[in-house]
Design an enzyme around this catalytic site. Structure first.
Site, short mmCIF file in Angstrom:
data_model
loop_
_atom_site.label_atom_id
_atom_site.label_comp_id
_atom_site.label_asym_id
_atom_site.label_seq_id
_atom_site.Cartn_x
_atom_site.Cartn_y
_atom_site.Cartn_z
CE LYS A 166 35.65 31.18 51.20
NZ LYS A 166 35.82 31.34 49.73
CE LYS A 202 43.36 35.97 51.05
NZ LYS A 202 43.09 34.72 50.32
CE LYS A 247 38.49 39.31 44.49
NZ LYS A 247 38.23 38.27 43.49
#
Length: 334
Positions: free
Chosen positions: A112, A195, A198
């Site tokens: 991230k 994956k 959102k």
């Protein structure tokens, strides 16, 4: 199972991956455990959320998804993480006993933060410690997690063991992971190697729980596949990530094994397969979305559920924090 705890970050629309990989399994587990705690982890959301204007609305949306999917507030405490301040307190305490070497091994931070780790916030780096606090605060015996959270749960287990050893106590039970189902890691409809998320900019990458039947049909119809027909066996799905993802979703939503799905559609193109997959999704997902929209029309009822859940969680957490403070030598309030 003595006590189950798990949660979802309120960072956007709840999607099919959250449902198949987590919420649906929690619905079944709530009848097998003595106590269930299902959290909306809004403090975790702050680590990557750029716009907090809608955070409260997203928190209610996750609560609505829990209830609409079948989590019963009379059997399970549903609450916002920030409504129980002991999460942050225990997160700090555990952070004081967490070696940097352990945190440096956490792969999700590296993913991230990317190439600009020096610009990443402390919260993102310390995220796994707060997750450990979420679990250990309630002495959870079992934690349903996705594949991507297994490493963080291992850290919680390590911290529990290290804490108990350091203070010669058995204060924290070592929590056990629960990973269930054929679609524990649901991938993007646009990229079978990523994956379902959102945060993906493409709405066509995911099925949201509040999508209408027409939207579900359209998204499945446009889901990426390859040029080959469906194989006769599951082994034929190897090195075909998009096809494998759709078969896994079909198996999870329908209850039909991947092997039987392959045998049934063997040699066929994806059109009839996608139509039937969309039908199964509409049957299972559309009623959840309808109930969510109903719940979100009157948020005062959702707020009552969250307040009741927070009351249960705070009472349990307060009792445990007295024990924790005593063990580490903090002066107790009188």
């Amino acid at each position: 199972m003595h006590r189950i705890l798990s949660g979802i970050r309120p960072t956007g629309d709840i999607h099919l991956g959250n449902y198949l990989g987590a919420v649906r399994n929690w619905v079944e587990m709530q009848h097998l455990s003595q106590q269930n705690l299902f959290c909306i982890v809004d403090l975790h959301a702050l680590t990557t959320l750029q716009d907090t204007d809608n955070l409260a609305d997203h928190t209610r949306t996750v609560a609505a998804a829990y209830i609409a999917s079948g989590i019963d507030p009379n059997k399970s405490a549903i609450f916002a993480q920030s409504h129980v301040p002991y999460h942050a307190e225990l997160g700090w305490i555990l952070g004081c006993f967490a070696p940097l070497g352990w945190l440096n091994r956490m792969t999700q931070f590296k993913e991230k933060a990317g190439k600009h780790k020096e610009l990443a916030c402390l919260g993102l780096y310390a995220y796994p410690v707060l997750m450990a606090a979420d679990i250990l605060l309630y002495k959870a015996s079992h934690v349903p997690v996705g594949e991507d959270q297994k490493q963080h749960l291992e850290l919680a287990r390590d911290l529990a063991g290290a804490f108990n050893h350091r203070f010669n106590s058995d204060l924290f039970p070592v929590p056990e992971p629960i990973i269930q189902g054929p679609a524990t890691r649901v991938m993007s409809l646009r990229d079978g190697t990523s994956k379902m998320s959102k945060s993906d900019i493409s709405e066509y990458s995911r099925i949201n729980l509040m999508d209408t039947p027409d939207m579900i049909v359209q998204k499945i119809r446009k889901a990426k596949t390859d040029m080959e027909p469906l194989p006769e066996t599951v082994e034929g799905l190897e090195n075909r990530p998009e096809a494998q993802n759709l078969v896994n979703i079909f198996a999870a939503i329908s209850g039909i094994s991947a092997a039987d799905i392959c045998a049934r559609f063997a040699g066929s193109n994806f059109a009839p397969f996608k139509q039937e997959l969309a039908d199964h999704l509409i049957e299972k997902i559309a009623p959840v979305g309808t109930q969510m929209r109903h719940l979100l029309k009157e948020t005062s009822e959702l707020d009552k559920v969250l307040a009741a859940g927070a009351d249960v969680a705070n009472k349990l957490a307060a009792t445990h924090m007295v024990e924790i403070r005593s063990v580490i030598g903090l002066l107790q309030e009188r």
